[in-house]
Design a protein around this motif. Structure first.
Motif, short mmCIF file in Angstrom:
data_model
loop_
_atom_site.label_atom_id
_atom_site.label_comp_id
_atom_site.label_asym_id
_atom_site.label_seq_id
_atom_site.Cartn_x
_atom_site.Cartn_y
_atom_site.Cartn_z
N HIS A 14 1.12 -0.81 0.16
CA HIS A 14 -0.06 0.00 0.42
C HIS A 14 1.00 1.09 -0.43
CE1 HIS A 14 0.44 -0.48 4.83
NE2 HIS A 14 0.41 0.75 4.14
N TYR A 25 5.40 4.01 0.47
CA TYR A 25 4.95 3.24 0.23
C TYR A 25 5.72 2.24 0.16
CZ TYR A 25 4.65 6.83 -3.83
OH TYR A 25 3.76 8.03 -4.47
N SER A 92 1.95 6.65 -10.02
CA SER A 92 1.22 5.80 -10.07
C SER A 92 0.79 4.41 -9.73
CB SER A 92 0.94 5.82 -11.31
OG SER A 92 1.37 5.34 -12.22
N LYS A 94 -0.75 0.78 -7.80
CA LYS A 94 -1.20 0.74 -6.98
C LYS A 94 -0.91 -0.66 -6.46
CE LYS A 94 -3.74 3.15 -9.15
NZ LYS A 94 -3.71 4.79 -8.73
N ASP A 97 0.79 -4.30 -7.58
CA ASP A 97 2.29 -3.88 -8.35
C ASP A 97 3.56 -3.62 -7.84
OD1 ASP A 97 -0.21 -2.72 -10.36
OD2 ASP A 97 0.86 -0.54 -10.17
#
Length: 156
Positions: A14, A25, A92, A94, A97
């Motif tokens: 997340h 991150y 970007s 998510k 990823d």
């Protein structure tokens, strides 16, 4: 001959906005044998970065405590509207990823200090990241080391 550093393919668990221009991150490291020492950094390589003169990788200090390295690793950075293609790609991402992470790297750690050595850490802005990892690791490991943090930021 240049030493090859470990590479991991990590999944984004997340991302969290910490402040208007700061984002953390969290990458899942479980079952990968990923271990780091508080104060180290990693290189994060992103696929699909186009038009960035600096390429598709950047170095980030690890933000999370080393005591949790077998579970997750955090990086924290500034995210601005006028950022580079690399930062736009990072922003970007998510959950789910993937990114390639090289490392851990660096020697900006407390290794080699006596347990009773006092430490003063001075940071400004996003430069807090390695110190947060160091302090959280010291607390989680039950260290009795006296540690002082002097910190300044542009906004509260």
């Amino acid at each position: 001959m240049q030493q090859k550093h470990p590479e991991y393919t990590l999944r984004l668990a997340h991302a969290e906005t910490e402040a208007p221009t700061i984002k953390t991150y969290t990458f899942d490291t479980s079952a990968l044998g990923f271990k780091f020492t508080a104060g180290e950094y990693v290189k994060v390589v992103l696929d699909g970065v186009v038009g960035d003169p600096r390429g598709n990788q950047r170095e980030f200090s690890i933000f999370s405590p080393a005591t949790r390295s077998a579970e997750y690793m955090n990086i924290t950075t500034t995210i601005e509207p006028s950022d580079s293609p690399y930062k736009n790609k990072l922003n970007s991402l998510k959950p789910g990823d993937q990114a390639t992470v090289i490392g851990p790297l660096g020697k900006f750690t407390l290794n080699g200090l006596n347990d009773d050595a006092e430490v003063v850490l001075i940071a400004g802005g996003i430069g807090i990241t390695p110190f947060r990892s160091i302090i959280l690791t010291e607390l989680a490991s039950g260290s009795s080391r006296r540690t002082t943090l002097i910190y300044s930021a542009r906004t509260p």
